[in-house]
Motif scaffolding. Structure first.
Motif, PDB file in Angstrom:
ATOM      1  N   PHE A 345       0.820  -1.216   0.000  1.00 36.56           N
ATOM      2  CA  PHE A 345       0.000   0.000   0.000  1.00 36.56           C
ATOM      3  C   PHE A 345       0.853   1.265   0.000  1.00 36.56           C
ATOM      4  O   PHE A 345       1.863   1.309  -0.703  1.00 36.56           O
ATOM      5  CB  PHE A 345      -1.001  -0.055   1.167  1.00 36.56           C
ATOM      6  N   TYR A 346       0.511   2.270   0.806  1.00 33.35           N
ATOM      7  CA  TYR A 346       1.170   3.576   0.657  1.00 33.35           C
ATOM      8  C   TYR A 346       1.870   4.027   1.930  1.00 33.35           C
ATOM      9  O   TYR A 346       1.877   5.210   2.274  1.00 33.35           O
ATOM     10  CB  TYR A 346       0.139   4.599   0.178  1.00 33.35           C
TER      11      TYR A 346
ATOM     12  N   PHE B 251      -7.913  -5.740  13.692  1.00 35.70           N
ATOM     13  CA  PHE B 251      -8.214  -5.690  15.122  1.00 35.70           C
ATOM     14  C   PHE B 251      -7.948  -4.324  15.737  1.00 35.70           C
ATOM     15  O   PHE B 251      -8.010  -4.184  16.954  1.00 35.70           O
ATOM     16  CB  PHE B 251      -7.345  -6.696  15.882  1.00 35.70           C
ATOM     17  N   ALA B 252      -7.587  -3.356  14.952  1.00 36.37           N
ATOM     18  CA  ALA B 252      -7.095  -2.163  15.615  1.00 36.37           C
ATOM     19  C   ALA B 252      -7.431  -0.890  14.880  1.00 36.37           C
ATOM     20  O   ALA B 252      -8.058   0.014  15.418  1.00 36.37           O
ATOM     21  CB  ALA B 252      -5.577  -2.259  15.777  1.00 36.37           C
ATOM     22  N   HIS B 253      -7.023  -0.850  13.665  1.00 38.74           N
ATOM     23  CA  HIS B 253      -6.959   0.435  12.991  1.00 38.74           C
ATOM     24  C   HIS B 253      -7.971   0.518  11.859  1.00 38.74           C
ATOM     25  O   HIS B 253      -8.242  -0.461  11.197  1.00 38.74           O
ATOM     26  CB  HIS B 253      -5.547   0.651  12.450  1.00 38.74           C
ATOM     27  N   PRO B 254      -8.523   1.714  11.633  1.00 38.42           N
ATOM     28  CA  PRO B 254      -9.350   1.900  10.446  1.00 38.42           C
ATOM     29  C   PRO B 254      -8.493   1.649   9.203  1.00 38.42           C
ATOM     30  O   PRO B 254      -7.256   1.596   9.292  1.00 38.42           O
ATOM     31  CB  PRO B 254      -9.764   3.373  10.504  1.00 38.42           C
ATOM     32  N   THR B 255      -9.130   1.533   8.057  1.00 40.84           N
ATOM     33  CA  THR B 255      -8.378   1.228   6.835  1.00 40.84           C
ATOM     34  C   THR B 255      -7.310   2.289   6.560  1.00 40.84           C
ATOM     35  O   THR B 255      -6.235   1.968   6.064  1.00 40.84           O
ATOM     36  CB  THR B 255      -9.345   1.134   5.633  1.00 40.84           C
ATOM     37  N   GLY B 258      -4.519   2.191   4.147  1.00 38.29           N
ATOM     38  CA  GLY B 258      -3.522   1.123   4.160  1.00 38.29           C
ATOM     39  C   GLY B 258      -2.435   1.255   5.210  1.00 38.29           C
ATOM     40  O   GLY B 258      -1.502   0.449   5.253  1.00 38.29           O
ATOM     41  N   GLY B 259      -2.540   2.264   6.072  1.00 37.44           N
ATOM     42  CA  GLY B 259      -1.519   2.376   7.106  1.00 37.44           C
ATOM     43  C   GLY B 259      -1.841   3.500   8.069  1.00 37.44           C
ATOM     44  O   GLY B 259      -2.541   4.428   7.699  1.00 37.44           O
ATOM     45  N   PRO B 260      -1.383   3.493   9.309  1.00 36.88           N
ATOM     46  CA  PRO B 260      -0.535   2.463   9.880  1.00 36.88           C
ATOM     47  C   PRO B 260      -1.288   1.147  10.101  1.00 36.88           C
ATOM     48  O   PRO B 260      -2.501   1.133  10.230  1.00 36.88           O
ATOM     49  CB  PRO B 260      -0.093   3.050  11.218  1.00 36.88           C
TER      50      PRO B 260
END
Ligand SMILES: Cc1ncc(COP(=O)(O)O)c(C=O)c1O
Ligand SMILES: Cc1ncc(COP(=O)(O)O)c(C=O)c1O
Lengths: 508, 435, 508, 435
Positions: A345-346, B251-255, B258-260
């Motif tokens: 991804f980015y 289990f943790a983060h919104p999309t 793609g990060g974190p």
């Protein structure tokens, strides 16, 4: 007499009191009790499915042994109580050298949670991703302006990841010239990630000794740079907080001999707006957005380690690259020379958003002023304690100052002890025993965040500890005395590692 | 302060930077803005996105309900604004949560030990591969073609310059699972590890046990990878795996585009000294109270330098904390029910798409994602029709898997409502009309 | 030797260490330094205006003397540090009797901040306020279902405000019948707001003595209710945690004699889903949404004190009322008999939103179960310490249990001392010396929030303290020993009140 | 636990509630919902509102920028989930912030002391009036007609049943300020206090000093009321005032449909024992360290019962904390600049409306609000035209002030952008065309 908890009364006080309330929270597994739940799910709006049928019985697990079973309030209390066992920038000065622990504006947390940003999906159609792509494009352009480099990739997830990306870029570039070469030179003052990175990228590491001024020794460099050398990894200002004055000559030398100059940008907080690595002859460098650009350290990440490169390296940058045509942004995956992806991804996009918010809030001049204040603060501390602690290198300090414990060790007090004693004075310690070229180093980086008042208290604390080291060393050696947890036995932890919780043998 | 330093202006402190290297222009960055303008700026960017769309994208990044308590706790300054817990005495908060994280990851993966986190799933895989190479002292890797394509790209980037050649193992065209005959044919006593993802990129539960048996027969390790943690709530862990690495974003983060994310790496106890990354261990303080601290640092770059097990330093602690809170909230029962809901939603959607002339490409058992081929029209048409209804369809596989051109990787989680699924399924029919 | 802060070194340690870090934060005024700012404003996009011209020089103030001048990070640290000096439900059991300190779900904070709700303006067109009006209408209907009353007003800002509203309603109703009457009867066990409210509403207060079972004494009530009596204000369960078993007879008696029955609903956490005041003959009552319905207490508010009434009182409710016609909601201001407004706008709307979220999350059965657990927990504590503390009334306890310090006072230990000692055990104390009918009262309300584990620790603590009171009373009398702040001198505070900060005389 | 209590079922614990009084049905409240459904429910309600509209409403509730640090700090559990600081030793956090709040309120209002907060401005007024009656032992009150109409309604409700008759003092039809002749004509030695708001409901700086002089001449107190705290940043406090009461919502809380707010009450030191509400005072702890605690409780209901200065118990502590943070963030300079921006915006809008044939109804100096009469068409038309542009216009005064029917109370703060103001001003012209 029995207690409700079943313990004999005598034992009781130990169980809850420990200096003050909420200091005896057990592990979440020890809090669990059968059948408790803290979760909620909407009722299923489609027919349920039999897991065994759907997946095959052999693929369906039994219950997750030991997994927590607690209520929501227990969860809130558990983590709230644990949080109170932690020091943080929000509580005071956090002068970890080389880590740039500056204030993390709350605005950036709000910004990163805006709907449409926080819930963007990396595969959503590019026509519906223009906003998030624009954020990357703008950040890339600002970072290349700040570093004086031609192009930037935002993919690396942290500094060390950026280093790896950078060295792989250099390798790909050199390969394209016919020979990837086999050696990376690294000053003995370098951070551990530098040699570790070079090795990960398949290079042999050769160390360059620093000179008596704490800088790269041109002579030994001259001697070391032959045509097996792919690159020199230099940190500037270096880990002693000193600007590498010969950096331009270093670059010239390397380039003459077909090698590249990599700069570890972890210390950019000393340069932003004042000097640009691109102007030093640096070919490739990384930035730590969680340092210089204040994205929260979060107890150890997430960070982001963008890599900035000169134009001759640009063709090798990771895929994809953002291109703009007629106001529309798109991803270009067609980069034959690219080293490929370094992360899916980015990158740590949410971190990038925060960093851009930080840059927008400061503006160009604001960023430069932050640099000035950061350097001023470091020098103010240096001045404040220079009579109390030994200064191994007297070259001017930039954003941090590095002392040694040689005066105190006469009384058996080491940098690690001084650090623990600082805790009793209400501060997080500096970085202990790094860089390696300074024996018993105290590496102090206050950042621009701190006010004179806080700096004075810190200086006073270090002065007072210096005196304690002479008069009452045991006070220092037994520190910290004022925390919930006294000195932690790290040797024991390593001897017989216990890295996961296991239910007590008796199954209780 | 200037007076204390005996200087006129702060500029004087920069004297050590040679004049010729000083930057004399102003940065090409507009003047500082107030927080209200900055909020407006990013809200404007958000409007250029997909606000309010339903989505059936997964493929490594998943949309799940996130209990409100996660952010309420993770934004506490004590967690948010601290750093790697080098100073154990004033970092017990973070250290304790990481110890809990390591424990839960081990419990979930059925392994004996887990580290404090890796950057993400895609980077955890090469780290696991290098670890396997160290353990086996061998230099070849076999990776299933059904491993996330971007993970494979990262793997290639990492290994390109080490002598760690990677070979790809085909997937069975019918089942979509690893082709065991192909695997066996490529196994040899030079192979350090076999890398299999389950659920694999196609959403299928893969043949990890069979793969393990083959790998072990050749003295290679089996690396089990996952990108959809929600599956762990119901999937039997591969006891035979030697290393499990994957992604806990679910289990943790919104999309968050793609990060974190948060990578995990779990393994057998005997391999602990070969693990990359931070580890938190239990010990006692001077008063004999239980305490935690970073341990086995001798594996790490700041001690081992060029000989370290990895160059990783900063990891993903805060996201790991979020995952710890998430796993605590859902707990034993919740993770199971969550997985069952995903199972049910995905099957409902698959059936609805079939009812609209779509067909499943693979016969293997899937969790919350599946590959489907429209019966009429192609994948692009289907998704265009969906966009008109503010629905983002599944991922078109053509770019990543030419052989699957025209097929879609469709994901349904507990957040997808029945009506959304009906509406998307209808596109498989409707789009036909437009041929 | 001088310190950077100018203090002699000897003094130093006092200045920062106080049990542990961040415990010596000064007042924000003492942190100020000239010219520092923490605010941001966008540049003015219209021509600036000369204040003197616009307002007249005589109306324009000079600088606000003494007002803070600090940076954003100093602000974050100041309030974060102060927050760590505070106990809270999020940290543990908070058994303040009569206050119903239950867990405050974080969801409700998120809900109350949803755009379109949090930024609604009370004067925005009703066509654009249907959502916020609907929230009020639904909450009103649920509360009347829970109380068994005909109608509800959400305007009162807290319980005491609800009491005032309720008594004014009764007064208006009686007036409409021809005579407002002059006396309000109040049991001697009542909360102080009851008599204060009656007086504020222009009534004389006559106290009714409780009987030996801690309940209203029918005989003395009989004697007291004459045609000067407007109403009886009763709390049920009462402040001793006992259900007033004669409540129906009480109501009948009052109604016979033309008086009304007001119920203080502060203790509804013992009744929701189990019994409804409307069925007791109550005419008017208030609820404390910040107690029974878990809206955060916030260090002392905001709360909300909706008032529920029987149909004969409805015409007198405050303006405006919400009416629905063909699915559209509107405000009805045309209520000739209304007592008028008790607060501007629509009450503490944000609190109402949270309370509705709480009700929706529990559902009818969930609310009832919460009641059961609350009563169970109170009785579990009662059972746990009944041998250690004196129980003045042995009637069954509902949501709270009230003990007295008569056993401990033999050793000179009073309820206030036991409370302070509880702090050392890591708990917030119970309510001290209320209700007044219990001499040296310990009023304990755990709520449904607490797990058996936490209750057991609390019981153990009280047992242990009971023993300390006998064996080592000084431990208890000098408590708390484990907090940043030791026992606070409240007498001194009242003797010569200092309620605002003033710059030190020497102007430093 | 049941066993410990020797009971079969929890129901047994309710035996003391007579059978006939037990509720045997189920509450008519739907089953519990998950947090995701609840969020959806309220988001749906929010969509039935005015999301994304520009607004020129003020009239007692004001839209101002809110620094994000306010919520970041106010949502810390230590503040959010504690209660009235009865136990000083573990409540120093709240006590210290309230002490700071009291101090800042005093500094802003030019008074010597202030309390810990009242419910809101509208209820602070009657409390101040009763306080004045206690001090003067007099029974009449005079309230300016330009006092917020809803405040006056509350005043009437409170006093209707006490023998505290209130008389209204006219405003001058030209200036919109208090009519001093009318005031003088109504003053007598029975009057306890004169109540004047400044800026008054029409947004005008009122003649508080002149009113004070008159009031004092008759031995009455002057109560100065405010509902727009932002004005305090630039407005000279009325030194002659005896009590200042008002509303601090502008400094703390979003409009939130009019609540919660935070009322303040400040006065001279000599009246401190007559003040209603909580007071935090400075003292020392057993170790001699500075500490704070609730004080002068002898004024309050839990000690004084029927003789208390007020029946208030729970106040608005958390909103007071928010206001404290807000005042700290803006500080000395910020409050001034904020006020100047409001001044400038309101004048710009007033001029723009004038340029569109609107006319100011009053000649008195205004802060960020003013009363205007459309030159063509009536106020309803103007606001309808505005709504079509997603702009909520000013308040139509007809219902509250029949004599001002057709006029609008228009407010502009620092949040209103120039374009918004141009767009609204244009409606005063445009609406004409539609006649
Ligand atoms: C000089 C230097 N280089 C590299 C790194 C590694 O950066 P990161 O921790 O973001 O991987 C650090 C971080 O501590 C550092 O101080
Ligand atoms: C029995 C009782 N009645 C009335 C009140 C007053 O309610 P509030 O504090 O919401 O004004 C309380 C609050 O403590 C109470 O306990």
């Amino acid at each position: 007499m029995r207690l409700a908890s079943g313990r004999p009364l005598g034992e009781f006080e130990l169980s809850k009191i420990r200096r003050h309330q909420t200091q005896n929270e057990p592990l979440i597994f020890e809090r669990s009790s059968l059948g408790k739940i803290g979760y909620q799910l909407p009722p299923l709006d489609v027919p349920p499915v039999d897991a065994d049928e759907a997946l095959g019985a052999e693929n369906v697990r039994g219950e997750i042994a030991g997994f927590p079973e607690v209520s929501e309030v227990e969860i809130i209390r558990h983590f709230t109580r644990l949080s109170t066992w932690n020091y943080a920038i929000d509580l005071g000065l956090y002068p970890l050298g080389s880590c740039t622990m500056k204030y993390n504006p709350r605005l950036n947390e709000a910004v990163a949670r805006i709907e449409g940003i926080v819930d963007a999906h990396p595969y959503q159609p590019q026509t519906l991703a223009q906003g998030v792509m624009r954020i990357q494009q703008v950040l890339e352009s600002y970072l290349s302006n700040i570093t004086g480099m031609a192009a930037v990739t935002l993919q690396p997830a942290a500094g060390a990841h950026g280093e790896l990306t950078g060295i792989l870029l250099i390798r790909a570039y050199l390969e394209s010239k016919g020979d990837a070469r086999g050696v990376v030179l690294i000053p003995d003052s370098a951070h551990g990630t530098n040699p570790a990175t070079a090795a990960t990228a398949g290079y042999k590491v050769k160390e360059i000794a620093s000179n008596e001024r704490g800088m790269i020794d041109m002579a030994s460099l001259e001697a070391a740079v032959d045509d097996s050398v792919a690159a020199l990894m230099v940190t500037n200002p270096n880990t002693v907080g000193i600007f590498e004055q010969d950096i331009a000559r270093v670059a010239a030398l390397l380039h003459d001999r077909g090698a590249q100059l990599y700069m570890d940008g972890a210390n950019m907080n000393a340069l932003v707006g004042v000097a640009r690595p691109g102007d030093f002859g640096v070919d490739v460098m990384h930035l730590n957005l969680h340092k210089t650009f204040s994205t929260p350290h979060g107890g150890g990440g997430p960070g982001a380690g963008p890599v900035a490169v000169k134009s001759h390296i640009e063709p090798f940058l990771p895929v994809p690259r953002i291109r703009e045509e007629a106001g529309m942004l798109r991803y270009d995956h067609d980069l034959p020379d690219s080293i490929g992806r370094v992360r899916a991804f980015y990158g740590n996009f949410g971190v990038l958003v925060r960093a851009l918010a930080y840059i927008l809030a400061h503006g160009g001049d604001g960023l430069r002023n932050a640099t000035l204040d950061a350097v001023l603060n470091a020098n103010y501390i240096r001045k404040g304690i220079e009579n109390d602690y030994h200064l191994p290198y007297d070259a001017p300090s930039m954003h941090e100052c590095v002392f040694s414990d040689s005066k105190q060790s006469l009384y058996g007090v080491k940098t690690g002890d001084i650090a623990k004693r600082l805790i009793d004075y209400g501060f997080h310690p500096y970085t202990v025993s790094f860089p390696l070229i300074v024996h018993g180093a105290l590496m102090i980086e206050p950042t621009e965040t701190e006010s004179k008042g806080e700096l004075d208290l810190f200086i006073d604390a270090l002065k007072s500890i210096a005196r304690e080291a002479e008069t009452t060393p045991e006070l220092v050696l037994e520190a910290p005395q004022t925390t919930r947890t006294s000195r932690v036995d790290e040797t024991r932890a390593a001897r017989k590692p216990i890295v996961i919780w296991e239910p007590p043998a008796d199954g209780v | 302060m200037l007076a204390a330093l005996g200087i006129e202006s702060i500029e004087d402190l920069f004297a050590s930077i040679p004049e010729c290297l000083r930057y004399r222009q102003r940065l090409a960055i507009p003047n500082g803005r107030s927080e209200y303008e900055i909020l407006d700026y990013f809200r404007a960017r958000a409007e250029e996105g997909a606000k309010g769309y339903a989505s059936f994208l997964g493929a490594g990044v998943y949309r799940h309900f996130r209990p409100v308590v996660i952010d309420a706790l993770a934004t506490r300054g004590e967690f948010l604004t601290s750093y790697t817990p080098y100073q154990a005495e004033i970092s017990q908060g973070v250290l304790t949560t990481i110890f809990e994280f390591q424990t839960m990851v081990a419990q979930l993966t059925g392994m004996e030990t887990a580290n404090a986190s890796m950057y993400d799933g895609s980077t955890a895989v090469p780290e696991a591969g290098m670890m396997a190479a160290r353990i086996t002292r061998r230099g070849r890797l076999l990776a299933a073609r059904s491993l996330h394509p971007e993970y494979r790209q990262v793997l290639n980037t990492y290994y390109r310059h080490q002598d760690l050649p990677i070979e790809t193992v085909r997937y069975d065209r019918d089942s979509g699972q690893i082709d065991l005959t192909d695997l066996e044919s490529k196994l040899s006593d030079e192979v350090a590890a076999v890398i299999v993802q389950s659920p694999n990129f196609f959403g299928l539960i893969d043949k990890t046990r069979e793969a393990a048996e083959l790998a072990h027969r050749y003295g290679a390790l089996l690396l089990v990878i996952f990108s959809e943690a929600a599956a762990l709530g119901i999937l039997e862990p591969t006891a035979e795996a030697d290393i499990v690495a994957g992604e806990l974003q679910s289990f943790a983060h919104p999309t968050s585009y793609g990060g974190p994310c948060v990578g995990v790496l779990a393994t057998k106890k005997k391999y602990i000294r070969q693990m990359p990354g931070r580890l938190v261990g239990q010990t006692v303080d001077a008063d004999g109270n239980r305490a935690f601290c970073l341990t086995l640092a001798t594996r790490e770059q700041h001690i081992r330098r060029a000989k370290a097990t990895s160059n990783i330093c900063t990891n993903q602690a805060l996201v790991a904390l979020m995952a710890t809170v998430y796993m605590t909230v859902f707990g034993k029962q919740g993770l199971r029910e969550l997985a069952e809901q995903n199972l049910a939603k995905a099957r409902y959607l698959a059936d609805a798409i079939r009812a609209n002339a779509g067909s499943l490409v693979f016969s293997g058992p899937f969790f919350n994602e599946f590959v489907v081929r429209p019966g009429l029209g192609d994948s692009a048409r289907v998704n265009d029709a969906a966009l008109e209804k503010n629905v983002i369809g599944g991922l078109e596989l053509g770019r990543l898997y030419p052989e699957l051109d025209g097929a879609l990787l469709v994901c349904a989680t507990e957040v997808n409502r029945r009506e959304e699924m009906d509406s998307y399924a209808a596109c498989f029919g409707s789009s036909s009309r437009r041929i």
